[in-house]
Design an enzyme around this catalytic site. Structure first.
Site, PDB file in Angstrom:
ATOM      1  N   GLY A 154       0.808  -1.227   0.000  1.00  0.00           N
ATOM      2  CA  GLY A 154       0.000   0.000   0.000  1.00  0.00           C
ATOM      3  C   GLY A 154       0.838   1.272   0.000  1.00  0.00           C
ATOM      4  O   GLY A 154       1.859   1.385  -0.697  1.00  0.00           O
ATOM      5  N   ASP A 212       6.708  -5.782  15.136  1.00  0.00           N
ATOM      6  CA  ASP A 212       5.379  -5.247  15.431  1.00  0.00           C
ATOM      7  C   ASP A 212       5.646  -3.947  16.182  1.00  0.00           C
ATOM      8  O   ASP A 212       6.135  -3.965  17.310  1.00  0.00           O
ATOM      9  CB  ASP A 212       4.612  -6.247  16.305  1.00  0.00           C
ATOM     10  CG  ASP A 212       3.291  -5.672  16.805  1.00  0.00           C
ATOM     11  OD1 ASP A 212       3.036  -4.460  16.604  1.00  0.00           O
ATOM     12  OD2 ASP A 212       2.518  -6.433  17.406  1.00  0.00           O
ATOM     13  N   ASN A 268       4.178   5.382   8.950  1.00  0.00           N
ATOM     14  CA  ASN A 268       3.061   5.104   8.035  1.00  0.00           C
ATOM     15  C   ASN A 268       2.161   3.976   8.519  1.00  0.00           C
ATOM     16  O   ASN A 268       0.965   3.985   8.231  1.00  0.00           O
ATOM     17  CB  ASN A 268       3.639   4.773   6.648  1.00  0.00           C
ATOM     18  CG  ASN A 268       2.626   4.048   5.788  1.00  0.00           C
ATOM     19  OD1 ASN A 268       1.714   4.668   5.237  1.00  0.00           O
ATOM     20  ND2 ASN A 268       2.740   2.726   5.690  1.00  0.00           N
ATOM     21  N   GLY A 320      -0.461   1.650   9.967  1.00  0.00           N
ATOM     22  CA  GLY A 320      -1.719   2.010  10.610  1.00  0.00           C
ATOM     23  C   GLY A 320      -2.759   0.948  10.344  1.00  0.00           C
ATOM     24  O   GLY A 320      -2.641   0.163   9.407  1.00  0.00           O
ATOM     25  N   TYR A 348     -10.168   5.352  15.164  1.00  0.00           N
ATOM     26  CA  TYR A 348      -9.229   5.734  14.091  1.00  0.00           C
ATOM     27  C   TYR A 348      -9.071   7.260  14.028  1.00  0.00           C
ATOM     28  O   TYR A 348      -7.953   7.787  13.980  1.00  0.00           O
ATOM     29  CB  TYR A 348      -9.776   5.193  12.763  1.00  0.00           C
ATOM     30  CG  TYR A 348      -8.894   5.414  11.558  1.00  0.00           C
ATOM     31  CD1 TYR A 348      -7.736   4.660  11.366  1.00  0.00           C
ATOM     32  CD2 TYR A 348      -9.233   6.350  10.585  1.00  0.00           C
ATOM     33  CE1 TYR A 348      -6.945   4.849  10.239  1.00  0.00           C
ATOM     34  CE2 TYR A 348      -8.452   6.546   9.457  1.00  0.00           C
ATOM     35  CZ  TYR A 348      -7.301   5.785   9.287  1.00  0.00           C
ATOM     36  OH  TYR A 348      -6.516   5.975   8.169  1.00  0.00           O
TER      37      TYR A 348
HETATM   38  P1  NAD Z   1      -2.492  -1.066   4.395  1.00  0.00           P
HETATM   39  O1  NAD Z   1      -3.364  -1.798   5.352  1.00  0.00           O
HETATM   40  O2  NAD Z   1      -2.552  -1.443   2.960  1.00  0.00           O
HETATM   41  O3  NAD Z   1      -0.970  -1.113   4.880  1.00  0.00           O
HETATM   42  C1  NAD Z   1      -0.599  -0.877   6.220  1.00  0.00           C
HETATM   43  C2  NAD Z   1       0.709  -1.588   6.511  1.00  0.00           C
HETATM   44  O4  NAD Z   1       1.034  -1.348   7.891  1.00  0.00           O
HETATM   45  C3  NAD Z   1       0.592  -3.106   6.330  1.00  0.00           C
HETATM   46  O5  NAD Z   1       1.688  -3.603   5.601  1.00  0.00           O
HETATM   47  C4  NAD Z   1       0.589  -3.615   7.769  1.00  0.00           C
HETATM   48  O6  NAD Z   1       1.130  -4.938   7.900  1.00  0.00           O
HETATM   49  C5  NAD Z   1       1.446  -2.574   8.468  1.00  0.00           C
HETATM   50  N1  NAD Z   1       1.190  -2.609   9.914  1.00  0.00           N
HETATM   51  C6  NAD Z   1      -0.010  -2.552  10.541  1.00  0.00           C
HETATM   52  N2  NAD Z   1       0.173  -2.667  11.863  1.00  0.00           N
HETATM   53  C7  NAD Z   1       1.506  -2.803  12.090  1.00  0.00           C
HETATM   54  C8  NAD Z   1       2.295  -2.980  13.246  1.00  0.00           C
HETATM   55  N3  NAD Z   1       1.734  -3.071  14.465  1.00  0.00           N
HETATM   56  N4  NAD Z   1       3.620  -3.070  13.106  1.00  0.00           N
HETATM   57  C9  NAD Z   1       4.205  -3.001  11.873  1.00  0.00           C
HETATM   58  N5  NAD Z   1       3.494  -2.837  10.732  1.00  0.00           N
HETATM   59  C10 NAD Z   1       2.158  -2.746  10.842  1.00  0.00           C
HETATM   60  O7  NAD Z   1      -2.862   0.469   4.602  1.00  0.00           O
HETATM   61  P2  NAD Z   1      -2.635   1.740   3.639  1.00  0.00           P
HETATM   62  O8  NAD Z   1      -3.924   2.045   3.001  1.00  0.00           O
HETATM   63  O9  NAD Z   1      -1.418   1.575   2.832  1.00  0.00           O
HETATM   64  O10 NAD Z   1      -2.426   2.862   4.765  1.00  0.00           O
HETATM   65  C11 NAD Z   1      -1.148   3.306   5.191  1.00  0.00           C
HETATM   66  C12 NAD Z   1      -1.346   4.472   6.147  1.00  0.00           C
HETATM   67  O11 NAD Z   1      -2.123   5.490   5.500  1.00  0.00           O
HETATM   68  C13 NAD Z   1      -2.117   4.109   7.418  1.00  0.00           C
HETATM   69  O12 NAD Z   1      -1.581   4.816   8.509  1.00  0.00           O
HETATM   70  C14 NAD Z   1      -3.512   4.584   7.113  1.00  0.00           C
HETATM   71  O13 NAD Z   1      -4.237   4.873   8.297  1.00  0.00           O
HETATM   72  C15 NAD Z   1      -3.237   5.833   6.301  1.00  0.00           C
HETATM   73  N6  NAD Z   1      -4.346   6.263   5.454  1.00  0.00           N
HETATM   74  C16 NAD Z   1      -4.776   5.510   4.409  1.00  0.00           C
HETATM   75  C17 NAD Z   1      -5.820   5.973   3.622  1.00  0.00           C
HETATM   76  C18 NAD Z   1      -6.340   5.213   2.431  1.00  0.00           C
HETATM   77  O14 NAD Z   1      -7.262   5.712   1.770  1.00  0.00           O
HETATM   78  N7  NAD Z   1      -5.799   4.053   2.093  1.00  0.00           N
HETATM   79  C19 NAD Z   1      -6.431   7.181   3.912  1.00  0.00           C
HETATM   80  C20 NAD Z   1      -5.965   7.919   4.992  1.00  0.00           C
HETATM   81  C21 NAD Z   1      -4.912   7.454   5.739  1.00  0.00           C
END
Ligand code: NAD
Length: 469
Positions: free
Chosen positions: A242, A285, A310, A312, A375
């Protein structure tokens, strides 16, 4: 993830159908590609009275591939501009033509001291807006209102926000509009921000207000604009997929050695994404109590210049139905883990002086969201972290900023029910979701050595979403 509607209305048949029944037609955004010129075409420049930033603008324009022309609002200042070779001619609407070839409109409003002087902005945009091409850029330069000498000036500078946000909504065709407030004495730190906002790298950043501040007692660091992060080390959490994987790739493309962190369960994906970048994969983690010390120990020997928080998660439920565990884990991973990791990296000096911290928040943290109390709380907390820590970190010349993505096409948003997903995609000025690379490029700008004057800020990467606007 695929935006089927956008693809359809941009096909020959779909475009005809959309035209005939009046469907909205989101533009295919021009994004940065290493094999295409980043700065290309004509920039039309206008100004309010006594513009103070034309010198800085001239420097930037002269180092990019743009050609520039002066609108008559800037005509009075032609001698000054010409001294720097800024203006190669005058803006002629007939030449550019409607929906023409102008790549960017820049209006220097820094000298405006009274609301009556805002007429110059009307004259400039009234004459030029229709000449701006697809995926064009609008930038207004001003002075931070809170630093203005008197209420009249503060008022007029604050008024620019309404102008820019409206232009972003009116322009359409993939055009973005942003406002840059430049503090007195911060001219020499404005280039990285101007380049980013003028470039296809900022494809999904619109309706934003960026403040560039002065950086006391600091020479701008020497770097190569084509690989500004060469020799630097960057940590990115959640880098297996992502947005995190895209951030890792963008920082590596700028020359950084990337250390990607993700869950032990995601190690295979992390390895695959980081190997392509010749980086280092670390399985942690981030919420584990021992993680901050272990991460600091793993990085300690070589140190680190950039930290991107990043990783989340979401665990959506209305608060009445939410379990305590779902509340706790979201706050802990999205917010508290960032605090603990930064404490460890800063205490040990692992994050070097002059470094960068970039935190990924969300527009949910700005607007709140039904079913996302945990969140939105965590993501609003991230904004608080950035705002509260910026002043403390200034002493060490470390900047801290947040990006707040809107709807980005990832596995996280693929889980959203279809109707809500479609609404999220369309309810913004660009009528589409963003791509992970849009967030990644914004992070790369904030991590840039030239962004030393940008700190304590929140930049939304949301196509000017109506949510939290
Ligand atoms: P995603 O779920 O595709 O990727 C998140 C990554 O974080 C995953 O690889 C996961 O394994 C890793 N992760 C989660 N918990 C963890 C932990 N405890 N330790 C280590 N790694 C961990 O999410 P994304 O859509 O790529 O989002 C990335 C960031 O962007 C997040 O913080 C999310 O809240 C934020 N965000 C995303 C969007 C969206 O539209 N996708 C919008 C606003 C904010």
């Amino acid at each position: 993830m695929n935006d089927t509607y956008l693809n359809f209305v941009n096909s020959p048949f779909g475009a005809r159908l959309a035209r005939s029944i009046g469907l909205p037609k989101p533009e295919v955004l021009r994004r940065y590609r290493a094999d295409q010129p980043e700065f290309d075409g004509l920039v039309a420049i206008g100004a309010g009275r006594e513009p103070q930033l034309l010198d800085a603008l001239a420097d930037v324009i002269s180092r990019t591939g743009f050609t520039s022309v002066a609108h008559q609002s800037a005509g009075l200042w032609m001698p000054l501009a010409n001294r720097h070779g800024l203006m190669t001619g005058r803006f002629e609407p007939a030449e550019a033509g409607p929906h023409g070839s102008v790549a960017a409109l820049i209006f220097d409003a820094s000298g405006i001291e009274d609301s009556s002087q805002l007429d110059a902005a009307y004259a400039f945009f009234h004459d030029t807006l229709r000449s701006l091409g697809k995926s064009g850029r609008i930038i207004v330069l001003g002075r931070p209102p809170e630093a203005c000498a008197n209420p009249r000036q503060w008022t007029a500078q604050r008024a620019l926000e309404g102008l820019v946000r409206s232009l972003g909504k009116e322009a359409r065709r993939g055009i973005t509009a942003n406002l840059v407030y430049v503090e007195a004495d911060a001219q020499s730190h404005v280039e990285a921000s101007l380049r980013f906002l003028l470039s296809p790298r900022s494809a999904y950043v619109s309706g934003q207000v960026v403040r560039v501040g002065a950086v006391p007692a600091m020479q701008p660091p020497a770097f190569d604009w084509t690989r500004p992060l060469a020799g630097q080390r960057a940590v990115v959490t959640g880098a297996a997929r992502g947005i995190g994987a895209a951030i890792a790739a963008a920082l590596a493309a700028e020359g950084a050695h990337v250390i990607g962190i993700d869950m032990p369960s995601a190690l295979e994906a992390l390895d695959a994404s980081i190997r392509q970048l010749s980086g280092t994969a670390l399985a942690f983690d981030i919420a584990a109590p021992e993680a901050p010390a272990q991460i600091a120990a793993a990085l300690d020997e070589l140190g680190v210049d950039i930290v991107v928080h990043n990783a989340g998660i979401t665990k959506d439920k209305t608060i009445a139905k939410m379990s305590e565990a779902a509340w706790h884990s979201v706050i802990d991973i999205n917010l508290a883990a960032q605090e603990r990791i930064d404490d460890a990296l800063l205490a040990a000096g692992t994050l070097r002086d002059g470094g960068r911290i970039v935190c990924v928040s969300s527009i949910s943290g700005i607007a709140g969201n039904m079913g996302q109390a945990n969140y939105a709380t965590s993501k609003a907390g991230v904004l608080g972290r950035v705002q509260s820590m910026a002043a403390h970190l200034k002493e060490r010349r470390i900047t801290i900023n947040a990006v707040a993505p809107g709807f980005i096409e990832t596995q996280m948003t693929a889980k959203i029910p279809l109707a809500i997903r479609e609404a999220g995609r369309r309810m913004n000025s660009l009528s589409q979701g963003g791509q992970p690379v849009d967030v990644a490029q914004t992070v790369a700008w904030l991590a840039h050595p030239g962004s030393a004057g940008v700190t304590g800020q929140v930049v939304r990467v949301c196509g000017q979403s109506l949510i939290g606007a």
